[in-house]
Write a protein that holds these residues in place. Sequence first.
Motif, PDB file in Angstrom:
ATOM      1  N   ARG A   1       0.845  -1.200   0.000  1.00  0.00           N
ATOM      2  CA  ARG A   1       0.000   0.000   0.000  1.00  0.00           C
ATOM      3  C   ARG A   1       0.876   1.243   0.000  1.00  0.00           C
ATOM      4  O   ARG A   1       1.883   1.291   0.710  1.00  0.00           O
ATOM      5  N   GLN A   2       0.457   2.239  -0.784  1.00  0.00           N
ATOM      6  CA  GLN A   2       1.238   3.472  -0.851  1.00  0.00           C
ATOM      7  C   GLN A   2       0.301   4.667  -0.871  1.00  0.00           C
ATOM      8  O   GLN A   2      -0.716   4.643  -1.555  1.00  0.00           O
ATOM      9  N   TRP A   3       0.677   5.683  -0.090  1.00  0.00           N
ATOM     10  CA  TRP A   3      -0.129   6.902  -0.032  1.00  0.00           C
ATOM     11  C   TRP A   3       0.748   8.090  -0.392  1.00  0.00           C
ATOM     12  O   TRP A   3       1.814   8.280   0.228  1.00  0.00           O
ATOM     13  N   PHE A   4       0.320   8.862  -1.393  1.00  0.00           N
ATOM     14  CA  PHE A   4       0.966  10.146  -1.659  1.00  0.00           C
ATOM     15  C   PHE A   4       0.224  11.145  -0.778  1.00  0.00           C
ATOM     16  O   PHE A   4      -0.945  11.456  -1.021  1.00  0.00           O
ATOM     17  N   LEU A   5       0.917  11.606   0.278  1.00  0.00           N
ATOM     18  CA  LEU A   5       0.206  12.344   1.328  1.00  0.00           C
ATOM     19  C   LEU A   5       0.242  13.857   1.126  1.00  0.00           C
ATOM     20  O   LEU A   5      -0.217  14.596   1.977  1.00  0.00           O
ATOM     21  N   GLY A   6       0.822  14.312   0.046  1.00  0.00           N
ATOM     22  CA  GLY A   6       0.985  15.762  -0.112  1.00  0.00           C
ATOM     23  C   GLY A   6       2.333  16.175   0.426  1.00  0.00           C
ATOM     24  O   GLY A   6       3.216  16.550  -0.317  1.00  0.00           O
ATOM     25  N   GLU A   7       2.521  16.029   1.752  1.00  0.00           N
ATOM     26  CA  GLU A   7       3.831  16.414   2.317  1.00  0.00           C
ATOM     27  C   GLU A   7       4.807  15.232   2.374  1.00  0.00           C
ATOM     28  O   GLU A   7       5.943  15.380   2.812  1.00  0.00           O
ATOM     29  N   GLY A   8       4.408  14.093   1.941  1.00  0.00           N
ATOM     30  CA  GLY A   8       5.314  12.946   1.971  1.00  0.00           C
ATOM     31  C   GLY A   8       4.702  11.752   1.262  1.00  0.00           C
ATOM     32  O   GLY A   8       3.598  11.831   0.708  1.00  0.00           O
ATOM     33  N   ILE A   9       5.458  10.666   1.230  1.00  0.00           N
ATOM     34  CA  ILE A   9       4.971   9.433   0.592  1.00  0.00           C
ATOM     35  C   ILE A   9       5.154   8.295   1.581  1.00  0.00           C
ATOM     36  O   ILE A   9       6.257   8.079   2.101  1.00  0.00           O
TER      37      ILE A   9
ATOM     38  N   GLN B   1       8.169  14.888  -7.999  1.00  0.00           N
ATOM     39  CA  GLN B   1       7.875  16.312  -8.253  1.00  0.00           C
ATOM     40  C   GLN B   1       6.361  16.514  -8.422  1.00  0.00           C
ATOM     41  O   GLN B   1       5.790  17.452  -7.884  1.00  0.00           O
ATOM     42  N   LEU B   2       5.723  15.595  -9.161  1.00  0.00           N
ATOM     43  CA  LEU B   2       4.293  15.724  -9.433  1.00  0.00           C
ATOM     44  C   LEU B   2       3.493  15.743  -8.127  1.00  0.00           C
ATOM     45  O   LEU B   2       2.578  16.541  -7.953  1.00  0.00           O
ATOM     46  N   PHE B   3       3.874  14.860  -7.191  1.00  0.00           N
ATOM     47  CA  PHE B   3       3.090  14.760  -5.960  1.00  0.00           C
ATOM     48  C   PHE B   3       3.526  15.747  -4.881  1.00  0.00           C
ATOM     49  O   PHE B   3       2.990  15.749  -3.793  1.00  0.00           O
ATOM     50  N   HIS B   4       4.525  16.577  -5.188  1.00  0.00           N
ATOM     51  CA  HIS B   4       4.881  17.623  -4.230  1.00  0.00           C
ATOM     52  C   HIS B   4       4.642  19.002  -4.813  1.00  0.00           C
ATOM     53  O   HIS B   4       5.004  20.000  -4.204  1.00  0.00           O
ATOM     54  N   SER B   5       4.031  19.043  -5.986  1.00  0.00           N
ATOM     55  CA  SER B   5       3.773  20.350  -6.598  1.00  0.00           C
ATOM     56  C   SER B   5       2.494  20.957  -6.015  1.00  0.00           C
ATOM     57  O   SER B   5       1.502  20.264  -5.814  1.00  0.00           O
TER      58      SER B   5
END
Length: 383
Positions: free
Chosen positions: A201-209, A346-350
């Motif tokens: 399971r993986q979550w792109f949390l905005g401020e982290g992964i 980069q995409l998930f921290h933009s």
Amino acid sequence: MTDRQYDVIVVGGGLVGAALALALDAAGKRVALLEGSQAAFGDLEQGWDARIYAISPANRAFLQRLDAWPGSERLGVIAAMDVRGDNGGRIEFAASDADAEALAWIAENRWLLAALWRRLAESGVTCLRGARPRALATSPLTARMELDDGRQLSAALVAGADGANSWVREQAGLSASVKPYGHSGVVANFACRLPHGDIARQWFLGEGILAWLPMAGNRISMVWSTSDPQALLELSAPALAARVAAAGGHALGELELLTPPAAFPLRLIQPDAVVAERVALLGDAAHTVHPLAGQGVNLGFQDAEQLAALLAGSRDAGDWMLLRRYQRQRREAVKTMQLGCDGLFQLFHSTLPGVPWLRNAGLSLTNRLRPLKRQLARHAIGY
Ligand SMILES: Cc1cc2nc3c(=O)[nH]c(=O)nc-3n(C[C@H](O)[C@H](O)[C@H](O)COP(=O)(O)OP(=O)(O)OC[C@H]3O[C@@H](n4cnc5c(N)ncnc54)[C@H](O)[C@@H]3O)c2cc1C
């Protein structure tokens, strides 16, 4: 004629260097392996290791061929992946999408290392533990190395598998661009209340992964890429377990911490070249990637397998044309992985307007497109 003692001196007996030494030995090469640390197998095979790897099917087959695949009681399997964005996006794919048995196998660093070193002890490789090189000099015909204790070695090739801060890379004058992500990977293992179902399971949390990888039994290993590792490291064991469970939406119920958390700074390392006169780099010495795709050591094992295959039939293991071929062969795979992981990071921290919506919509759209999902599953497996 030359007076070389070895065909190849491998510097660094981590996973990648140890695998290369074994593969070259199997190909009939005279190999010396230098490893700076002194840890014995007994020390390696203690307890649970928080540093774990998702090993691709191709690399599992490579390690099996070397007879260095650890016992199955320590292994987890990734049968499926469930990836969530930071705003409702979601994609799920399974090994069955690619008609495969598993997407990857989860193995602990120490146990993989122990399996490789156990085989090395039975092989023809000259293992020099606690040995560090002091000087390296190359000429068109030979590489000569002096060790800390004054011993002199010579070989057709020096293979630098000495990790991200490679001494060999520096000595060979191979410059590298180093880009810190400003994030660290925090790793720890947990027991989970609910069965993980062999799902990563993986979550792109905005401020982290955040990633939870299924281990043998009711255990998971966490890799949390975060800009504030200290905030996690400072927590008590129950508070960290509660924090990690909450970040993953309590998908596996309550968690209990099994290993103390550790943090590693994350960097993208890209040398301009990975070969020089009588020198080749592999593993983290040749490249690092963000761990979000869990591919760092997989790229390194492929370096080892392909370099060993190229050198297998050669009369001169340091032949410049062969080294150039190795570099060409690996460039594409490494670049694709580095660009892919970097792009996703980069995409998930933009925070640019529209990007958060786009990345979540993209995940969910991909989830509805079967051929694309199949392609993703095949890519995860390493086809
Ligand atoms: C948080 C985190 C999570 C990760 N998760 C994954 C994952 O899930 N999947 C994955 O594939 N990869 C993952 N990676 C990447 C993985 O850890 C590395 O790619 C892998 O360890 C590289 O192996 P290596 O043998 O090239 O280098 P190392 O493991 O760094 O080994 C280098 C060896 O060389 C020795 N050495 C160094 N200098 C010298 C010297 N001068 N003389 C003699 N010996 C020397 C060291 O003692 C060491 O044994 C992760 C990395 C991090 C930071």
